[in-house]
Design a protein around this motif. Structure first.
Motif, mmCIF file in Angstrom:
data_model
loop_
_atom_site.group_PDB
_atom_site.id
_atom_site.type_symbol
_atom_site.label_atom_id
_atom_site.label_comp_id
_atom_site.label_asym_id
_atom_site.label_seq_id
_atom_site.Cartn_x
_atom_site.Cartn_y
_atom_site.Cartn_z
ATOM 1 N N ILE A 1 15.861 -8.902 0.854
ATOM 2 C CA ILE A 1 14.487 -9.389 0.696
ATOM 3 C C ILE A 1 13.558 -8.496 1.528
ATOM 4 N N SER A 2 12.473 -8.061 0.916
ATOM 5 C CA SER A 2 11.534 -7.211 1.646
ATOM 6 C C SER A 2 10.590 -8.077 2.465
ATOM 7 N N LEU A 3 10.369 -7.678 3.694
ATOM 8 C CA LEU A 3 9.475 -8.430 4.586
ATOM 9 C C LEU A 3 8.934 -7.436 5.612
ATOM 10 N N ILE B 1 17.220 -8.025 5.249
ATOM 11 C CA ILE B 1 15.757 -7.927 5.174
ATOM 12 C C ILE B 1 15.367 -6.454 5.307
ATOM 13 N N ASN B 2 14.542 -5.981 4.381
ATOM 14 C CA ASN B 2 14.001 -4.610 4.437
ATOM 15 C C ASN B 2 12.600 -4.633 5.007
ATOM 16 N N ALA B 3 12.343 -3.826 6.011
ATOM 17 C CA ALA B 3 10.954 -3.651 6.469
ATOM 18 C C ALA B 3 10.649 -2.159 6.494
ATOM 19 N N VAL B 4 9.621 -1.761 5.776
ATOM 20 C CA VAL B 4 9.169 -0.370 5.842
ATOM 21 C C VAL B 4 8.229 -0.290 7.044
ATOM 22 N N ILE B 5 8.517 0.605 7.962
ATOM 23 C CA ILE B 5 7.699 0.683 9.178
ATOM 24 C C ILE B 5 6.702 1.832 9.035
ATOM 25 N N TYR C 1 8.996 5.297 6.165
ATOM 26 C CA TYR C 1 8.034 5.427 5.056
ATOM 27 C C TYR C 1 8.286 6.751 4.337
ATOM 28 N N MET C 2 8.512 6.675 3.022
ATOM 29 C CA MET C 2 8.821 7.874 2.232
ATOM 30 C C MET C 2 7.656 8.225 1.301
ATOM 31 N N PRO C 3 7.551 9.488 0.904
ATOM 32 C CA PRO C 3 6.455 9.896 0.003
ATOM 33 C C PRO C 3 6.723 9.437 -1.430
ATOM 34 N N GLY D 1 13.374 -3.146 -8.962
ATOM 35 C CA GLY D 1 12.202 -2.994 -9.823
ATOM 36 C C GLY D 1 11.198 -2.065 -9.162
ATOM 37 N N GLY D 2 9.986 -2.271 -9.448
ATOM 38 C CA GLY D 2 9.167 -3.426 -9.725
ATOM 39 C C GLY D 2 9.741 -4.664 -8.994
ATOM 40 N N GLU D 3 9.252 -5.792 -9.412
ATOM 41 C CA GLU D 3 9.816 -7.022 -8.875
ATOM 42 C C GLU D 3 10.785 -7.572 -9.929
ATOM 43 N N PRO D 4 12.096 -7.447 -9.681
ATOM 44 C CA PRO D 4 13.072 -7.803 -10.714
ATOM 45 C C PRO D 4 12.975 -9.259 -11.154
ATOM 46 N N SER E 1 6.002 6.175 -8.800
ATOM 47 C CA SER E 1 6.160 5.548 -7.490
ATOM 48 C C SER E 1 7.471 4.781 -7.454
ATOM 49 N N MET E 2 7.793 4.287 -6.250
ATOM 50 C CA MET E 2 9.032 3.539 -6.038
ATOM 51 C C MET E 2 9.145 2.363 -7.019
ATOM 52 N N SER E 3 8.013 1.768 -7.376
ATOM 53 C CA SER E 3 8.073 0.593 -8.244
ATOM 54 C C SER E 3 8.547 0.960 -9.645
ATOM 55 N N LEU F 1 20.806 -7.774 -5.378
ATOM 56 C CA LEU F 1 19.430 -7.814 -5.884
ATOM 57 C C LEU F 1 18.480 -7.505 -4.733
ATOM 58 N N THR F 2 17.465 -6.693 -5.019
ATOM 59 C CA THR F 2 16.391 -6.488 -4.039
ATOM 60 C C THR F 2 15.131 -7.137 -4.587
ATOM 61 N N THR F 3 14.506 -7.976 -3.790
ATOM 62 C CA THR F 3 13.343 -8.733 -4.260
ATOM 63 C C THR F 3 12.320 -8.888 -3.139
ATOM 64 N N PHE G 1 0.828 -1.216 0.000
ATOM 65 C CA PHE G 1 0.000 0.000 0.000
ATOM 66 C C PHE G 1 0.856 1.258 0.000
ATOM 67 N N TYR G 2 2.138 1.136 0.424
ATOM 68 C CA TYR G 2 2.993 2.317 0.466
ATOM 69 C C TYR G 2 3.736 2.514 -0.862
ATOM 70 N N CYS G 3 3.419 1.689 -1.851
ATOM 71 C CA CYS G 3 4.108 1.772 -3.135
ATOM 72 C C CYS G 3 3.104 1.785 -4.289
HETATM 73 N N1 SAM Z 1 10.013 -5.690 -5.508
HETATM 74 C C1 SAM Z 1 11.272 -5.603 -4.822
HETATM 75 C C2 SAM Z 1 11.053 -5.625 -3.329
HETATM 76 O O1 SAM Z 1 9.905 -5.739 -2.893
HETATM 77 O O2 SAM Z 1 12.025 -5.556 -2.594
HETATM 78 C C3 SAM Z 1 12.169 -4.464 -5.233
HETATM 79 C C4 SAM Z 1 11.549 -3.130 -5.477
HETATM 80 S S1 SAM Z 1 10.866 -2.328 -4.055
HETATM 81 C C5 SAM Z 1 10.271 -0.827 -4.767
HETATM 82 C C6 SAM Z 1 12.343 -1.890 -3.172
HETATM 83 C C7 SAM Z 1 12.169 -1.450 -1.752
HETATM 84 O O3 SAM Z 1 11.518 -0.199 -1.734
HETATM 85 C C8 SAM Z 1 11.341 -2.402 -0.911
HETATM 86 O O4 SAM Z 1 12.071 -2.803 0.224
HETATM 87 C C9 SAM Z 1 10.145 -1.555 -0.536
HETATM 88 O O5 SAM Z 1 9.652 -1.903 0.722
HETATM 89 C C10 SAM Z 1 10.719 -0.147 -0.579
HETATM 90 N N2 SAM Z 1 9.695 0.887 -0.728
HETATM 91 C C11 SAM Z 1 8.739 0.984 -1.670
HETATM 92 N N3 SAM Z 1 7.963 2.069 -1.471
HETATM 93 C C12 SAM Z 1 8.449 2.690 -0.363
HETATM 94 C C13 SAM Z 1 8.080 3.861 0.363
HETATM 95 N N4 SAM Z 1 7.041 4.613 -0.004
HETATM 96 N N5 SAM Z 1 8.823 4.194 1.446
HETATM 97 C C14 SAM Z 1 9.873 3.433 1.832
HETATM 98 N N6 SAM Z 1 10.280 2.319 1.187
HETATM 99 C C15 SAM Z 1 9.566 1.938 0.105
#
Ligand code: SAM
Length: 333
Positions: free
Chosen positions: A123-125, A162-166, A194-196, A70-73, A327-329, A99-101, A29-31
């Motif tokens: 890895i995002s979680l 592991i990446n977690a957006v809080i 969380y970024m805009p 990506g997107g999802e690379p 957006s970030m994607s 790689l970020t996935t 939802f944040y992307c």
């Molecule tokens: N699909 C892959 C993934 O989920 O890791 C790679 C692309 S995703 C855009 C890369 C990272 O950006 C993820 O860790 C995601 O949580 C983070 N991200 C996306 N939108 C964001 C936002 N609005 N603020 C902070 N991080 C964000």
């Protein structure tokens, strides 16, 4: 090798993030809260040959680290092929291929990525709870992502990040649980503010959980010790557990503690646009230059000129801030 790329503020540019596709199978939802916007037609996307060619030039210009995103690379067909090609650039000065996935495809593909020459994986979680994970990502696949993390470990892609957006009201109560997870699995946990950068432009400052609060929440359970390393251009402030447990904590706080002064990053979108900042409102078409038949030295001149335009900082906290339209994607996180 030419002199490393430098911007007009004398920041060396060493990191390139390459988006392989705008497509994503998650709906965080944040992307991408309102689903995937129309993706660019295939002919507008850089081919693997084009990505390999321009990355070769970037490495000649001093890029040491390439992160595929990506997107999802992993939705891009045969991603192992481009990983293999880019891994060959290590003979020319590339030091790190990452790689970020979202982890969805990892259970069956982690080993082939490692075999192709991938060094590291992030890895995002966003949650360890099934219902929260589903609400945050739009898909009910927590177990599969956990399996993917395990597969990455088995494949030797360690240390895993592991990446977690809080985000307030969603997962801030899980911060200490993530720290426990990092200790248990010897993982480098990265907490991100969380970024805009959401496609819905629904971001609000009240939803941001600050890096400071994240650290406090962890320290209520585990004492942390700041890592004694020069931070350089790293996005995260890094900590280890004071009791010597495995794992690491990194806090990425671009909103409340901007780190633009040491930024060494540029981005290449899947449709071949160079972005000099996550928050840039302008892009520079490397794709058009390459497809118009520019010579290698003309491409180098173009890249050097674009890098000179890198913004001094982002303006998230300024009154007139305008979020980027993509957006970030689309930008490539
Ligand atoms: N699909 C892959 C993934 O989920 O890791 C790679 C692309 S995703 C855009 C890369 C990272 O950006 C993820 O860790 C995601 O949580 C983070 N991200 C996306 N939108 C964001 C936002 N609005 N603020 C902070 N991080 C964000």
């Amino acid at each position: 090798m030419s002199t490393p790329l430098r911007d007009s503020y004398n920041r060396p540019i060493r990191d390139l993030r390459v988006s392989l596709t705008d497509r994503c199978n998650f709906r965080c939802f944040y992307c991408l809260p309102h689903g995937e916007p129309p993706i660019a037609p295939k002919e507008q996307m850089l081919s693997y040959e084009e990505i390999e060619y321009v990355c070769d030039i970037f490495v000649e210009l001093g890029i040491e680290k390439i992160r595929l995103t990506g997107g999802e690379p992993m939705m891009r067909r045969d991603i192992e092929q481009i990983v293999y090609k880019l891994a060959q650039l290590k003979e020319k000065g590339l030091r790190d291929l990452a790689l970020t996935t979202n982890g969805y495809f990892l259970p069956h593909r982690a080993q082939s990525l490692k075999d192709a020459g991938l060094d590291r994986i992030t890895i995002s979680l966003d949650s360890l709870k099934r219902d929260v994970f589903r609400v945050m990502t739009g898909v009910d696949v927590l177990d599969r992502v956990l399996e993917g993390i395990e597969a990455a470990k088995q494949a030797g892609l360690s240390p895993i990040k592991i990446n977690a957006v809080i985000v307030r009201g969603h997962n801030e109560d899980e911060v200490a649980d993530f720290a426990s997870f990092a200790r248990e699995h010897d993982i480098k946990m990265r907490f991100i503010e969380y970024m805009p950068l959401d496609s819905g432009h629904d971001w609000s400052r009240e939803d941001v959980v600050s890096g400071r609060e994240i650290r406090q929440r962890i320290e209520e359970k585990f004492a942390l010790r700041a890592l004694d390393v020069v931070r350089g251009s790293e996005t995260a402030t890094r900590y280890v557990f004071d009791d010597g447990a495995p794992g690491e904590i990194g806090i990425i706080a671009p909103v409340t503690e901007a780190f633009c002064g040491a930024c060494s990053r540029i981005r290449l979108t899947a449709d071949g646009q160079i972005r000099t900042c996550l928050f840039s409102t302008v892009e520079h078409s490397l794709r058009d230059i390459v497809r118009d038949g520019a010579s290698r030295s003309e491409i180098i001149d173009f890249i050097e000129a674009v890098v000179m335009k890198k913004e001094p900082r982002h303006y998230i906290n300024d009154p007139g801030f305008v979020a980027p339209s993509r957006s970030m994607s689309f930008i490539g996180g």
